[in-house]
Design an enzyme around this catalytic site. Structure first.
Site, PDB file in Angstrom:
ATOM      1  CE1 TYR A 473      42.011 -34.549 -53.685  1.00 22.79           C
ATOM      2  CE2 TYR A 473      40.214 -33.046 -53.178  1.00 22.79           C
ATOM      3  CZ  TYR A 473      41.124 -33.558 -54.074  1.00 22.79           C
ATOM      4  OH  TYR A 473      41.154 -33.081 -55.350  1.00 22.79           O
ATOM      5  CG  HIS A 474      36.789 -36.663 -47.261  1.00 27.75           C
ATOM      6  ND1 HIS A 474      35.511 -36.377 -47.681  1.00 27.75           N
ATOM      7  CD2 HIS A 474      37.429 -35.469 -47.179  1.00 27.75           C
ATOM      8  CE1 HIS A 474      35.386 -35.066 -47.860  1.00 27.75           C
ATOM      9  NE2 HIS A 474      36.534 -34.500 -47.567  1.00 27.75           N
ATOM     10  N   PRO A 475      40.448 -40.017 -46.626  1.00 30.79           N
ATOM     11  CG  PRO A 475      42.779 -40.135 -46.698  1.00 30.79           C
ATOM     12  CD  PRO A 475      41.621 -39.298 -47.157  1.00 30.79           C
TER      13      PRO A 475
END
Ligand SMILES: Cc1cc2nc3c(=O)[nH]c(=O)nc-3n(C[C@H](O)[C@H](O)[C@H](O)COP(=O)(O)OP(=O)(O)OC[C@H]3O[C@@H](n4cnc5c(N)ncnc54)[C@H](O)[C@@H]3O)c2cc1C
Length: 546
Positions: A473-475
């Site tokens: 979840y780190h775009p």
């Protein structure tokens, strides 16, 4: 046909009340001199599970607080579509995230500076990390107290985490009590963005204080649809709310803080982006900017599921009603126990090759097990650990698929599309197995359930990564800061080639930081706010002397 409503003018219009947007709303209204409009597509953060740390697992599929994005079929992941949750609520993703407080490595920011971004070296950004922080352990040269973002220890040690940290140490990974200290490398407990056992999103830390200031106007359920321009100068925002199309004008600046998927989406809808894609969708091109939505980076994680020999996992608490009620009661009375735990309890940062200067992989260690993110826990005693590569070479994109702002953009991180990424994830997975095979950990493992004993060779591990790998979840980096032709913002976060338009969120990171991304995004919000205010003063001086 939507009704058109014109609104009054503000000094600053901010799009998105997420990790960075709430910081901006607070800092830009603090002096009382500037009128600020904060637009948020989602609603208020009233959902009970937002505020209980373990509740993050209940928000993965909740459309009331989550955009529920997913990627396009990923070519290197057997054409699977990977979920991409994003907060659609006050606090944005900081209201639904796993709460882990990790800043990244000092070298990440020095690298940003090396790429030509003046003012972004670690020594430049450290004051902003410190200013934001209210560190439970007290202040020192790397940590701050009294800031709006509460950072706290996990409430108590857990036998599985103790075994994991011990095993890591025995396998050559040193113990580290502070991943945000002088050195990131090592194994230890995570700290959480939480206060007294409750989530400390930026809505809680920053927006709550600013909410009642008369110079802040907050509009929820307000979807920004495009930036309005006068030539190359941004003048306002058009947004949809309650069936009407509204406009808000900014005498000072328009600031996009919609996050790594939505900030490039709004720019593209406004005519700034890859010209051919925009033209094909009937959007008038204001500037052909191939970099808008390009360079998407994300952390891919590969998980190991383990069956535990003892009933000491979170599964055992959740699956037995007596234990479950006990945990609920303990949380209500003491704000401690299982419900106060975030996405990871313990973890590690390590190098897969000794010649590397800093860690290239991170382990997350979880005291529960599920089949997929957000699914019910397994009916047996189980736990999980995952490996993620910290600095992927793979680059993807975000592209609108329609000129309708309510249609999600195409998201394609192109995970594992570089050889280095494949090699690193395999090497990291082998290191994780080595930790699990240390006797001190082994005694808790009844079975490596997945991938299991048949997954042995590098090819097997890579095939498992392709079959099961998913996001952490780190775009980031879809409106990258820089000075090369594809960079979208300059080192003061101004959209290149335009006036009075800035982007301040995770999308501006030149490269994803080596760790979880919320703390760095809050820092970007803090630094970005100072830049907006400094430039406002400078512009006023110029205007006065003209
Ligand atoms: C499930 C999950 C777990 C995570 N776990 C961690 C963790 O443990 N630790 C960590 O450090 N990081 C974690 N992260 C990542 C971290 O939370 C994000 O990197 C960070 O919150 C990004 O901040 P942002 O300001 O760029 O975007 P966001 O916080 O996503 O904010 C963007 C805001 O803009 C709004 N918006 C978007 N488009 C529009 C529009 N057109 N009009 C109006 N409003 C709009 C959105 O609704 C949202 O509120 C996690 C993220 C998720 C989703």
């Amino acid at each position: 046909m939507r009704a058109k409503v014109n609104s009054k003018a503000f000094d600053y219009v901010i799009v998105g009340a997420g990790s960075a947007g709430c910081v901006l709303a607070n800092r830009l209204t603090a002096s009382g001199r500037h009128r600020v409009l904060l637009l948020e597509a989602g609603g208020h953060d009233r959902h009970m599970w937002i505020h209980i740390p373990l509740g993050f697992a209940k928000l993965f599929d909740n459309a009331k607080v989550n955009w529920l994005y997913k990627t396009e079929p990923e070519p290197e992941l057997n054409n699977r579509q990977v979920i991409q949750p994003r907060g659609k609520v006050l606090g944005g993703s900081s209201s639904i995230n796993g709460l882990l407080y990790i800043r990244g490595q000092h070298e990440d920011f020095d690298h940003w500076r090396q790429l030509g971004n003046t003012g972004w070296a670690f020594t430049d950004v450290l004051p902003y990390f410190r200013r934001s922080e209210d560190q439970e352990r007290g202040a020192d040269e790397l940590h701050g107290v009294g800031g709006p973002l509460s950072v706290s220890n996990v409430c108590e040690p857990h036998p599985l985490c103790e075994a994991f940290i011990d095993a890591a140490e025995k396998s050559g990974i040193p113990r580290n009590d502070d991943f945000n200290g002088p050195r990131q490398e090592g194994a230890g407990y995570f700290q959480l963005t939480a206060k007294n056992g409750r989530r400390w999103s930026t809505a809680a830390g920053y927006l709550r204080e600013a909410r009642h200031r008369p110079n802040l106007t907050l509009q929820t359920d307000a979807l920004a649809t495009r930036v309005l321009f006068d030539g190359r100068r941004a003048t306002g925002i058009e947004y949809a709310q309650g069936g009407a199309t509204r406009t808000a004008y900014a005498d000072g600046e328009v600031i996009l803080a919609g996050g790594a998927f939505n900030s490039p989406q709004v720019l593209q809808l406004s005519g700034l982006g890859p010209a051919k894609i925009l033209r094909d969708l009937g959007i008038e091109v204001i500037a052909d900017m191939p970099g808008v939505g390009a360079d998407l980076q994300d952390h891919l994680q590969v998980r190991m599921q383990l069956r535990c020999t003892e009933p000491i996992t979170a599964n055992d608490v959740i699956n037995r009603w007596r234990h479950r009620y006990g945990a609920g009661l303990r949380y209500i009375l003491q704000r401690k126990g299982l419900l106060s735990v975030g996405a990871g309890y313990a973890g590690a940062f390590l190098r897969t090759r000794p010649e590397l200067a800093t860690p290239d992989v991170q382990f997350h260690f979880l005291i529960f097990s599920t089949e997929t993110a957000g699914a019910a826990v397994h009916p047996f005693s189980g736990f999980m650990a995952s490996v993620c590569q910290l600095r992927p070479d793979s680059r993807g994109f975000v592209r609108i698929k329609s000129n309708d702002p309510s249609v999600p953009p195409a998201i394609q991180p192109r995970y594992l599309s570089s050889r280095t990424d494949c090699d690193t994830i395999v090497a990291g997975f082998k290191k994780l197995r080595a930790v699990m095979n240390e006797p001190v950990m082994r005694r808790y493992i009844a079975e490596e359930r997945k991938p299991g004993p048949d997954c042995v060779s590098d090819a097997d591990i890579l095939a498992y990564a392709r079959a099961t790998g998913t996001t952490v979840y780190h775009p980031t980096s879809t409106c990258r800061m820089g000075s090369d032709p594809n960079a979208v913002v300059d080192e003061r976060l101004r959209v290149r080639g335009f006036e009075r338009l800035r982007i301040i969120d995770a999308s501006i990171m030149p490269t994803v930081v080596s760790g979880n991304t919320n703390a760095a995004t809050v820092m970007i919000g803090e630094k970005g706010a100072d830049m907006v205010l400094e430039d406002t003063v400078a512009n006023a001086r110029i205007a006065a002397s003209a």
